[in-house]
Write a protein that holds these residues in place. Sequence first.
Motif, mmCIF file in Angstrom:
data_model
loop_
_atom_site.group_PDB
_atom_site.id
_atom_site.type_symbol
_atom_site.label_atom_id
_atom_site.label_comp_id
_atom_site.label_asym_id
_atom_site.label_seq_id
_atom_site.Cartn_x
_atom_site.Cartn_y
_atom_site.Cartn_z
ATOM 1 N N UNK A 64 27.128 119.325 -73.357
ATOM 2 C CA UNK A 64 26.674 118.450 -72.267
ATOM 3 C C UNK A 64 25.473 117.627 -72.719
ATOM 4 N N UNK A 65 25.299 116.472 -72.066
ATOM 5 C CA UNK A 65 24.139 115.625 -72.342
ATOM 6 C C UNK A 65 23.438 115.299 -71.031
ATOM 7 N N UNK A 66 22.131 115.130 -71.085
ATOM 8 C CA UNK A 66 21.360 114.844 -69.875
ATOM 9 C C UNK A 66 21.638 113.421 -69.385
ATOM 10 N N UNK A 67 21.592 113.192 -68.070
ATOM 11 C CA UNK A 67 21.748 111.844 -67.522
ATOM 12 C C UNK A 67 20.430 111.076 -67.624
ATOM 13 N N UNK A 94 13.162 97.949 -65.606
ATOM 14 C CA UNK A 94 13.651 96.631 -65.171
ATOM 15 C C UNK A 94 15.129 96.655 -64.793
ATOM 16 N N UNK A 95 15.906 97.495 -65.483
ATOM 17 C CA UNK A 95 17.357 97.530 -65.269
ATOM 18 C C UNK A 95 17.804 98.981 -65.076
ATOM 19 N N UNK A 96 17.564 99.541 -63.891
ATOM 20 C CA UNK A 96 17.799 100.974 -63.674
ATOM 21 C C UNK A 96 19.265 101.401 -63.772
ATOM 22 N N UNK A 97 20.206 100.465 -63.721
ATOM 23 C CA UNK A 97 21.611 100.849 -63.718
ATOM 24 C C UNK A 97 22.284 100.678 -65.079
ATOM 25 N N UNK A 98 21.485 100.462 -66.129
ATOM 26 C CA UNK A 98 22.039 100.444 -67.475
ATOM 27 C C UNK A 98 22.689 101.786 -67.819
ATOM 28 N N UNK A 99 23.727 101.750 -68.671
ATOM 29 C CA UNK A 99 24.258 103.008 -69.192
ATOM 30 C C UNK A 99 23.151 103.738 -69.953
ATOM 31 N N UNK A 100 23.205 105.067 -69.939
ATOM 32 C CA UNK A 100 22.199 105.834 -70.658
ATOM 33 C C UNK A 100 22.374 105.642 -72.162
#
Length: 349
Positions: free
Chosen positions: A170-173, A325-331
């Motif tokens: 698993x990886x953290x969000x 600035x762009x909170x919805x970018x992919x991690x």
Amino acid sequence: MNKKVTIQDIADALGISRNTVSKAINNSEGLADATREKILLKAVEMGYKQFSYVNTLAGISASSSKENPTPPGFRGEIALFTGLFLTRSHFASLMLDKFQREISDLGYTMNTHRITDRNLADMTLPVTFQKEQVKAIICIEMFDWDYAEMLCNLGLPILFVDGPSKKSGRSLPADQLYMDNTTEITRFVNDMLKNNLTRIGFIGNHNHCQSFFERYTAFYLTMLMAGQKVEDQFVINSNTLSDIKSQIASLDELPDVFICANDFLASDTLQALTAVGKRVPDDVKLCGFDDSAESRMSRPPITTIHIHTQIMAFTAVHLLISRIKHPFLDFRIVHTETDLIYRDSAKID
């Protein structure tokens, strides 16, 4: 006009010394977590908002307060969460020094909040953390998976510099920043094999954090892909000097080479080998990771893998500010370059 709350006021209210209060507010060592928390709670209650939190790394943070008006262009606080006192020997200290200067130029301040064992056990935030003032969080030496997941659910931009081991897959969000833990260990193992040094061991708890896990995996896979057996007795899955000493002392024979998960473990391994009458590099060759000051001052100097802390700082700034600035970018998961540095501990004739 409200009276400015001083350290002495807090000391008087709690019936303790001014020096003890000062230690708690400046995040100094030598204070029990329960005492520190009691002092900080009282400080918050009384309206003391001068927390500097420089720990042992001078000049990292400064926070605004009613007594220190918000400077022009101020954008908010970046909160540093860490489970350790970050001394100059830790690779992150130089990185944070540069990171703080860069975010300051962009209008942000940074406050350090130490995460105690009690915070981890109770899944609580440090009393110094005030979410409404914070624009983002950067985590260093935060390796507890459940606590890291809790932080990811705060709804704030968050960056982990290293992080919990992903042994489960698993990886953290969250955005994650690592040094390249693979390339130079692969190179080092292949260099040793080319010189007929085929019995190679690894020292360090590879589940301690993701970087240790990646370093161990690089060692293990390189050996397997070269057709070499990894001998279990040469893998010491511990980070403590006492375990390293006892396990090395119990070996009937030693490997040609020990790779250590970092320079601190390499120094411990050197001490353990000396205790059983073995010499580095004549009897066993040794490699660490981080390029700490200790690796250079050791006798013999320790072969290591250099981390480019300045590049990590720039990358950390980019990851956090772009996330704000762009909170919805992919991690994003980013690895920065590292370099193998040969010194006397792994000298090849």
